[in-house]
Design a protein around this motif. Sequence first.
Motif, mmCIF file in Angstrom:
data_model
loop_
_atom_site.group_PDB
_atom_site.id
_atom_site.type_symbol
_atom_site.label_atom_id
_atom_site.label_comp_id
_atom_site.label_asym_id
_atom_site.label_seq_id
_atom_site.Cartn_x
_atom_site.Cartn_y
_atom_site.Cartn_z
ATOM 1 N N PHE A 16 0.835 -1.097 0.064
ATOM 2 C CA PHE A 16 0.190 -0.068 0.062
ATOM 3 C C PHE A 16 0.833 1.370 -0.206
ATOM 4 N N GLU A 17 0.497 2.210 -0.651
ATOM 5 C CA GLU A 17 1.134 3.509 -0.571
ATOM 6 C C GLU A 17 0.327 4.427 0.333
ATOM 7 N N THR A 18 0.950 5.019 1.726
ATOM 8 C CA THR A 18 0.198 5.536 2.379
ATOM 9 C C THR A 18 0.124 7.159 2.020
ATOM 10 N N ALA A 19 -1.203 7.513 2.570
ATOM 11 C CA ALA A 19 -1.466 8.924 2.078
ATOM 12 C C ALA A 19 -0.493 10.001 3.151
ATOM 13 N N ASP A 20 -0.211 11.009 2.413
ATOM 14 C CA ASP A 20 0.551 11.943 2.830
ATOM 15 C C ASP A 20 -0.235 12.940 3.765
ATOM 16 N N ALA A 21 0.756 13.755 4.705
ATOM 17 C CA ALA A 21 -0.222 14.589 5.668
ATOM 18 C C ALA A 21 -0.725 15.679 4.628
ATOM 19 N N MET A 22 -0.239 15.969 3.616
ATOM 20 C CA MET A 22 -1.007 17.215 2.873
ATOM 21 C C MET A 22 -2.227 16.733 2.171
ATOM 22 N N THR A 23 -2.229 15.770 1.590
ATOM 23 C CA THR A 23 -3.405 15.046 1.125
ATOM 24 C C THR A 23 -4.674 14.891 2.229
ATOM 25 N N ARG A 24 -4.071 14.336 3.332
ATOM 26 C CA ARG A 24 -5.082 14.028 4.515
ATOM 27 C C ARG A 24 -5.495 15.440 4.791
ATOM 28 N N PHE A 25 -4.827 16.596 5.012
ATOM 29 C CA PHE A 25 -5.564 17.692 5.426
ATOM 30 C C PHE A 25 -6.242 18.324 4.397
ATOM 31 N N LEU A 26 -5.843 18.269 3.075
ATOM 32 C CA LEU A 26 -6.989 18.642 2.179
ATOM 33 C C LEU A 26 -8.132 17.999 2.046
ATOM 34 N N ALA A 27 -8.108 16.744 2.175
ATOM 35 C CA ALA A 27 -9.512 15.700 2.358
ATOM 36 C C ALA A 27 -10.223 16.676 3.657
ATOM 37 N N TRP A 28 -9.284 16.783 4.820
ATOM 38 C CA TRP A 28 -10.181 17.250 5.855
ATOM 39 C C TRP A 28 -10.721 18.492 5.720
ATOM 40 N N LEU A 29 -10.131 19.474 4.984
ATOM 41 C CA LEU A 29 -10.702 20.792 4.592
ATOM 42 C C LEU A 29 -12.095 20.583 3.611
ATOM 43 N N ILE A 30 -12.082 19.420 2.790
ATOM 44 C CA ILE A 30 -13.076 19.492 2.150
ATOM 45 C C ILE A 30 -14.364 18.832 2.924
ATOM 46 N N ASP A 31 -14.051 18.211 3.762
ATOM 47 C CA ASP A 31 -14.847 17.810 4.727
ATOM 48 C C ASP A 31 -15.484 18.769 5.647
#
Length: 247
Positions: A16-31
Amino acid sequence: MSNIKIPTSFNIDLEFETADAMTRFLAWLIDFAIRGVYVLAAFMVISTFKINSDARMVLVILVAMLPVMLYFLVTEIVMGGSSPGKKILHIKAVSLTGNQPTASQHLIRWIFRMIESPLMAGLFFIPVILPIITMARTPYSQRLGDLVAGTIVINTKRKGSIEETIFRDMSASDYQPQFPQIMRLSDRDMNKVKDLLDKALKAGDEVLAAKVAFRVKEVLHIESELPNTSFLETVLNDYNYYTTRDN
């Protein structure tokens, strides 16, 4: 961003390729934006009601605050490890075995999300430094909730077409499955079976097909007199039948 290899009961390492912190933060911003729009709409609707202040407060709690608080718990359970923000950015939470998180794992992640984000402004949780520190200090960018729940957040975007996956449309046929044990394997196990079967068929390699068939039978304790390639085709069809029926 890093890769993690997870051994399965099929003796196949899943990468698996883990999600980086920036991608997770952008996902959080969308939510965050989705929750913000929802709360604004809820307040606008509630403000039109001609009711006393006590009744209005109850409505605010039930209609606005509660859904926002339960947002991640409900969406990630319903969407199989993704929230709308995660879905848009092609990431999702999975267990350390590579499977979809259990209900208890989702609950633990949600509880620790509350602990990791203790400050509130209105109805929104403001992320604080703790998740950033834990994600930076762990090799697979896990926040505290992931560490306790035994989960990781991975990238799900893959190149290739649906023909390269295990998907087979079983809805149009009166199919009778033969091997219910096949549900003990995961999607990625079955993808590996399909990859090896495709290689065996393309090369006319009966030895490879026999090895894969033997391994599947050994792991799942299946006895079958079907030819090796027919057996592997059958377990792929069975897996699709059970997964589509359950969904």
